[in-house]
Design an enzyme around this catalytic site. Sequence first.
Site, short mmCIF file in Angstrom:
data_model
loop_
_atom_site.label_atom_id
_atom_site.label_comp_id
_atom_site.label_asym_id
_atom_site.label_seq_id
_atom_site.Cartn_x
_atom_site.Cartn_y
_atom_site.Cartn_z
CB ALA A 103 -5.82 9.97 2.93
CD GLU A 153 -6.74 4.83 -4.36
OE1 GLU A 153 -8.24 4.05 -4.39
OE2 GLU A 153 -5.60 4.37 -5.26
CB SER A 169 -12.31 11.70 -3.48
OG SER A 169 -12.17 12.36 -2.75
CB CYS A 224 -10.13 14.15 8.05
SG CYS A 224 -9.42 14.19 5.63
CD GLU A 270 -13.34 14.83 -4.94
OE1 GLU A 270 -12.70 14.41 -5.33
OE2 GLU A 270 -11.45 15.12 -4.16
#
Length: 415
Positions: A246, A249, A251, A356, A365
């Site tokens: 998770a 992919e 990001s 999340c 990020e």
Amino acid sequence: MTVKDADIARALIPVLGADHEVVAERLHAEPGGVHCARLAGGERIWVVSRYEDVRNLLADPRLALNKKASQAGYEGFGLPPALEANLLNLDGEDHARLRRLVSSAFTARRVEGLRERIQGQADALIDVLIDALVGDTGSSAGMADLVSAYAAPLPIAVICDLLGVPGEQGATLRGYTQVLLAPGEYGPEQVAGTMRGIIGLLSGLLAAKRDEPADDLLSAMIAARDGADRLSEDELLSLAFLILFAGYENSVHVISAAVARLLTDPAAADAVRAEPDPHTPGMTALVEEVLRRDQPGTTAIRRFPTEDVALGDGVVIPAGDTVLLSVSSANRDPQGAGSPGAGAGHVTFGHGVHYCLGAPLARLEVRIALWTLLARLPDLALAVPSEELVWRSSHRQRSLAALPVTVGKVLPRSS
């Protein structure tokens, strides 16, 4: 009778396999903002699109994540048991127990401690990009695919750094996730081999961390306790897989889509470059809007009502049917997150007890990735017209296949 992920894809790609804006307009126009599709065997799949419904249902305990609540025998990816014991397949106390244990390892301090390393990784990737494309004169010598050169390697480096995965094994895991994201493109033997490879690689990593613990998330998860309770071997494997799959992919796709949008909006790109660093209130607000508009996921993970659920316009979803909550459509609902200034109300990371855990890391990020790229490459531009960009669309997500860019002049790293 069973329902596989590929079955759902075939039924819903005609509805969901398009630009997020088109999908949202299409779904919002249906009665109750709900689309119902039938699979070849007659099983129903429901797609809910309106913001209020999606946000409420994300937190509604009547919608179970556990596949046992599916009356149609939902199989999804068909993951082996060793990878099924994760937060996306549990409800109630089972979910709360696992989340308590993981939360003790996945701390804000650990994420914040990655700030300088993420910045260094972003700068290093841009250095490589500059070396490849810019000659001694400082002028661009060609074009590059920003997905493969920047948007993909940065998240895998960050996740592997967080978990404590050596770089070469991170590249192997990236290849495995590509197979799982498009199971219809590969044969059963290759998918089965991928599963064996993932389990073998992660099992080896966990064994190494037990022998030699380090200051990383895998070691922290192994050591995590809640009284006498601790994570089992299958839970450790499942959670490590989930974080890799998770975190990587999603990001990749949000960074790629956000850069593509910024390069077609000079004013927005200039606003990013005007910020002195990635951690200002201005960058925080911009990234929230990026996460609302450019979220990779079309729908949240499937759910199964444990009782009949009534929505607006007389729509009733029967117990045991498969329900998909359209995050991309909810984020564009003018009655909710799609209204001006409502960026922080998006449901990209979910809502409620299943919110999340990696949201703070994702925000950090994306801020660093976008600011560093645009600050150091002031002449960055699309190498092709935006309408020629190739997108991959499925019932689950929408992402760029490639992002061709030219770099023009460059600036040194920020001090």
